[in-house]
Design an enzyme around this catalytic site. Structure first.
Site, PDB file in Angstrom:
ATOM      1  N   HIS A 600      37.914  40.110  32.285  1.00 18.40           N
ATOM      2  CA  HIS A 600      38.222  41.051  33.365  1.00 18.40           C
ATOM      3  C   HIS A 600      37.989  42.488  32.910  1.00 18.40           C
ATOM      4  O   HIS A 600      37.341  43.288  33.604  1.00 18.40           O
ATOM      5  CB  HIS A 600      39.672  40.855  33.806  1.00 18.40           C
ATOM      6  N   GLU A 601      38.514  42.805  31.731  1.00 19.06           N
ATOM      7  CA  GLU A 601      38.387  44.183  31.241  1.00 19.06           C
ATOM      8  C   GLU A 601      36.944  44.522  30.896  1.00 19.06           C
ATOM      9  O   GLU A 601      36.482  45.637  31.148  1.00 19.06           O
ATOM     10  CB  GLU A 601      39.289  44.382  30.019  1.00 19.06           C
ATOM     11  N   HIS A 604      34.874  45.569  33.795  1.00 12.01           N
ATOM     12  CA  HIS A 604      35.069  46.943  34.265  1.00 12.01           C
ATOM     13  C   HIS A 604      34.071  47.914  33.649  1.00 12.01           C
ATOM     14  O   HIS A 604      33.904  49.021  34.160  1.00 12.01           O
ATOM     15  CB  HIS A 604      36.487  47.408  33.964  1.00 12.01           C
ATOM     16  N   GLU A 623      38.575  46.617  41.161  1.00  9.00           N
ATOM     17  CA  GLU A 623      39.447  45.487  40.844  1.00  9.00           C
ATOM     18  C   GLU A 623      38.983  44.172  41.454  1.00  9.00           C
ATOM     19  O   GLU A 623      39.090  43.118  40.821  1.00  9.00           O
ATOM     20  CB  GLU A 623      40.877  45.807  41.278  1.00  9.00           C
TER      21      GLU A 623
END
Length: 944
Positions: A600-601, A604, A623
């Site tokens: 997820h990170e 980004h 998000e």
């Protein structure tokens, strides 16, 4: 010019006060010192300003915003080195001599002989006396409202002085007939306009200018600070074009400022990190917070010698001594213009996770950090030497070394820096590899900066250099749960999305009081705080919800509960909650949460950082995309076959559906809209100021609608075009929009153009806005699709196990105590972490579970060794059924996973069980000193 009168900081909207339509900060130079004894950061920030286009044509000196042409300085091919000793310095950076020749180039040959190096000594800003501060306030009151006002976003800072920087010390000022202000303006305009291939000299000149003294022609500039802004004027200057181009602001943070978090790490050592609160970095340094105010920066940070300073930066810093003090100086910089909100800082007694702790590499991915780095090797092939051999290695052993080319532009790294480089034994990383589908030739549409997307060497660099830091007590868990997975996740992300936007990555395991699970931008799992009001977790009463709402209203000015915000490039914050909870040898069973969070990170880097939202209210652009991509990247990292990937994806979709539907049933409709400004999204006032709708609403801090509804919108779109085609489109979108800010329609319009059949079938931009972005509630497609997910194979397996446990519990009911019971022999199926979450959620719907059933559950699945998601559901079950034998598990959870425990405190209190209430009080007493201050106030209100 007065700031906009309509910005009301007393509402739940966050004011962005900076007048970015009039003037922009193009570069920040920060000079900061950490004071651990007082828990403050002091120093200065120098702003290099440029009037925005369209804000006027001429200054009183006749110099327009575009009149300084850099080519005049670039026409001279002769570089004059003023001293043969000035070309190199001890830290390996380019020498001041070359920077000074760049001064000569900018000024032109006519002024070359007069250039001086007066700025070499550097001038550190002195804190003015209290009299000067009072005088500044008085001067502000006596100035004319017709004077131009620079407005910076600022709060929780003590600003002591604002002064114009006299950069004439960087160049000669004797040329007759030319006013000094003209030449300073021209110099800074040319400096800002230097091309990207000369960024190193450009940064040297920014540094020289920042070290120049204050202007000699009067007192400090006049400034005024209110709750949300710092306003600066120069008497008699009525336009942005006439305003000084370089300002120094001397200031000090406050111990309780909303942008920084002073606390203790898991080794009980004081540390500080940027908190990622909804006010972003305005309580760390005065800045322009609107996303459109993209800038570069460089920072000098002085910290105690035993500390490590981690920051957004394109090179890992090599600390040097600060004269006779006990401090070390760390220098970081970025060359890619980014919003000030992405600036990230963490200072503490961190240690690097040593690479030699890593076990044998799995599934064709080989990590080798033991060989000597070779000059000229490709970035994906290079390895590092002299790794840290033990937990107690000092930072000097970690980061010392000489510069070494990485193959990424003009950047350098250091041979002893313990950065890990990974290579692949098998070029085919996984079953599905999208990396060659799209033509990787790049034509950049962003402003000029050294872009990795255009570099040939970066296209094959699947795993960028990376390091993991944390407290000593967590190094082993961080090795298993982060360092082991990180190369696999990075390589998988490259396979899906292509070139890594940034040249390196640090990961920090932050203190237990960290108010979310991970930030690089943020993670999703803080959702479980609000969403535990889900079906079967009804013990959180409406009274508790209203109580929390009431308390958070009081603390919104100091940082909101579990508010997750973008953290800068090159660094990810992870909570210890994502680390493996199991005993040695059982870690593999609890890697899913950590792997998903890392993915997820990492996602980004593409969606949230290199491509950002132009309007902060469109959080789903960051998000929702990261939540959607984390599943795809994590499946790729695990090398799952397509069938297993689809089944795992459907199971996670069901879990997210349950959370979203419960959230929408218990929240204000206004907070359920992905585009709260709808057709006005992206619009600002004439000055550039705006309001972020609902940003300070205390209810929104518990909301995950932008993660979940945004994720489902992307799943819907993928279902219309095909998942592989959708991922291919992601790569095309990144190719076009990297380095830029976007609105929802930019993505959606490009999608509709790329897949014209969608509109022919009735899927228009207005239909997507109406169904997904501009209305509360749940779209029809999602209702229909959730019925399919609830019948998926992995879910049906869980339902069958739930029946077994219910039957077991019923078998214990109504039996006499004296009669010896024979436990039925039941074979329970082994379940994944996600399946265990579903199992426990379904069991939470049962009114009663027997004590033997609870004991059997705990033993069968080793629930105390599962990841934090599973443990949270287990603790809910323990509290609901007052299973006293496992109260130790609840205490462990509340102490170690503070970000996820707020509502668990509430459940302990609303049961009105004296033993449970005593447990809540005891846990609070253990963690209240290190707890996030907003969370602490909420919990104290519930417990005390």
């Amino acid at each position: 010019m007065q700031p906009d009168k309509n910005l009301n900081p007393d509402t739940d909207d966050l004011p962005l006060r900076a007048n970015t339509n009039h003037i922009l900060v193009r570069h920040y130079v920060l000079d900061l010192t950490l004071h651990f004894d007082r828990k403050v950061i002091s120093g200065s920030v120098v702003l290099f300003l440029e009037p925005s286009s369209g804000s006027g044509s001429k200054t009183e000196d006749g110099i327009g915003p575009g009149s300084c042409i850099i080519e005049a300085g670039r026409s001279h091919n002769v570089y004059v080195c003023r001293s043969h000793n000035e070309d190199t310095v001890e830290d390996g950076t380019e020498g001041i001599g070359k920077a000074m020749t760049k001064v000569e180039k900018i000024l032109g040959a006519g002024e070359r002989d007069g250039a001086e190096c007066q700025a070499l000594s550097g001038v550190r800003a002195q804190t003015p006396s209290e009299t000067e501060i009072i005088q500044s306030s008085h001067l502000w009151e006596t100035t004319s409202d017709d004077d131009f006002t620079l407005v910076m976003d600022c709060c929780d800072l003590h600003v002591s002085k604002v002064e114009e920087v006299d950069i004439s010390s960087v160049f000669a000022s004797e040329r007759s007939g030319v006013r000094l202000v003209n030449r300073q303006t021209a110099f800074i305009q040319n400096l800002i306009s230097l091309p990207s291939d000369e960024w190193r000299q450009k940064h040297q000149l920014f540094l020289l200018c920042s070290q120049a003294p204050g202007a000699q022609h009067g007192s400090s500039l006049q400034f005024y600070r209110d709750q949300w802004s710092l306003q600066v004027r120069k008497k008699g200057v009525t336009s942005a074009q006439g305003f000084p181009r370089a300002l120094r602001i001397c200031y000090e943070t406050r111990p309780t400022g909303g942008s920084v978090r002073w606390t203790k790490d898991q080794d009980n050592r004081v540390c500080v990190y940027t908190a990622g609160s909804p006010i972003n970095n305005r309580a760390l340094f005065p800045c322009q917070e609107p996303p459109v105010a993209m800038s570069t920066w460089q920072a000098t940070v002085r910290a105690p010698s035993e500390c490590v300073v981690l920051m957004s930066g394109e090179e890992e810093a090599v600390p040097v001594g600060d004269g006779d003090t006990s401090l070390l100086i760390w220098n970081y910089y970025v060359t890619m213009p980014m919003p000030a909100s992405t600036f990230t800082l963490a200072v503490g007694h961190w240690h690097q996770v040593p690479a030699e702790m890593a076990p044998a590499v799995e599934r064709g991915l080989k990590t080798d950090c033991s060989k000597t780095a070779k000059l000229g090797a490709r970035p994906g092939e290079r390895v590092q030497a002299d790794q840290m051999s033990g937990h107690g290695s000092s930072i000097s052993e970690v980061v010392k070394g000489s510069p070494l080319k990485t193959g990424s532009g003009d950047q350098t790294t250091h041979s002893d820096s313990a950065l890990c480089y990974s290579s692949l034994e098998d070029a085919t990383l996984s079953v599905t590899d999208y990396s060659g589908i799209v033509n990787d030739s790049i034509s950049c549409s962003h402003d000029d900066y050294p872009c990795r997307f255009t570099e040939e060497s970066t296209r094959s660099q699947r795993v960028i250099p990376h390091r993991v830091f944390g407290p000593v007590s967590l190094l082993q868990k961080a090795q298993v749960g982060v360092l082991k997975l990180l190369p696999r996740c990075l390589a998988a992300a490259h396979t899906i999305l292509g070139v890594h936007p940034f040249p390196r990555l640090d990961v920090l395991i932050v203190p237990a009081g960290f108010s979310s699970l991970g930030m690089a931008s943020p993670p999703t799992a803080a959702s479980h705080l609000f969403l535990q009001m889900s079906q079967g977790i009804s013990c959180i009463s409406a009274l508790l919800c209203s109580l929390i709402h009431e308390v958070t209203l009081e603390v919104c000015d100091t940082g909101l509960l579990f508010q997750e915000g973008l953290v800068g490039p090159h660094i990810i914050f992870l909570s210890q909650s994502v680390l493996c909870a199991g005993s040695p040898g059982t870690e593999e069973k609890s890697l899913s949460l950590c792997g998903s969070r890392i993915c997820h990170e990492i996602a980004h880097s593409w969606f949230g950082l290199v491509i950002g939202a132009r309007d902060w209210t469109e959080e789903w652009i960051s998000e929702g995309f990261a939540t959607y991509l984390e599943d795809i990247i994590w499946a790729q990292a695990q090398k799952l076959p397509s069938q297993e990937t689809a089944e795992q994806s459907d199971l996670k979709a069901l879990l997210r559906w349950r959370r979203l539907s419960d959230e929408l049933q218990n929240s204000d409709e206004a907070l359920q809209i992905l585009r709260p400004n709808m057709g006005n999204t992206g619009q600002v006032s004439d000055s550039g100021s705006s309001m972020v709708k609902h940003a300070l609403n205390p209810d929104k801090t518990f909301m995950q609608v932008h993660y979940l509804k945004g994720y489902f919108l992307l799943r819907f779109l993928a279902s219309q075009v095909g998942e592989q085609q959708f991922i291919n489109f992601f790569r095309l979108f990144v190719k076009k929009y990297h380095g830029q800010l976007i609105l929802s329609q930019d993505f959606l319009q490009m999608l509709l153009i790329t897949f014209p059949d969608l509109e022919r079938e009735g899927l228009t931009l207005s239909a997507i806005h109406a169904d997904w972005l501009d209305r509360p509630g749940i779209p029809k497609w999602l209702y229909e699709r959730s019925a399919v997910w609830s019948q998926a194979r992995l879910v049906e397996e869980v339902k069958a196990e739930v029946v077994k446990w219910i039957l077991l519990s019923q078998s214990h009911q109504g039996k006499g105590r004296k009669r010896k019971r024979i436990e039925p022999k039941v074979n329970y199926k082994e379940l994944t972490s996600e399946q265990l979450v579903v199992l426990l959620e379904l069991l939470l719907e049962e009114e009663e579970l027997s004590v033997p059933t609870m004991l059997a559950l705990q033993r069968t699945y080793s629930l105390q060794d599962q990841d934090a998601e599973v443990q949270h559901r287990w603790c809910e079950l323990v509290v609901k059924h007052a299973y006293t034998q496992a109260y130790g598990d609840v205490e462990h959870f509340l102490v170690h996973y503070q970000a996820m425990g707020v509502y668990l405190y509430g459940e302990l209190m609303v049961q009105e069980d004296p033993q449970q209430q005593a447990l809540a009080c005891r846990c609070l007493s253990l963690v209240q000193e290190e707890m996030d201050q907003s969370a602490r106030r909420v919990v104290e209100e519930m417990v005390l």
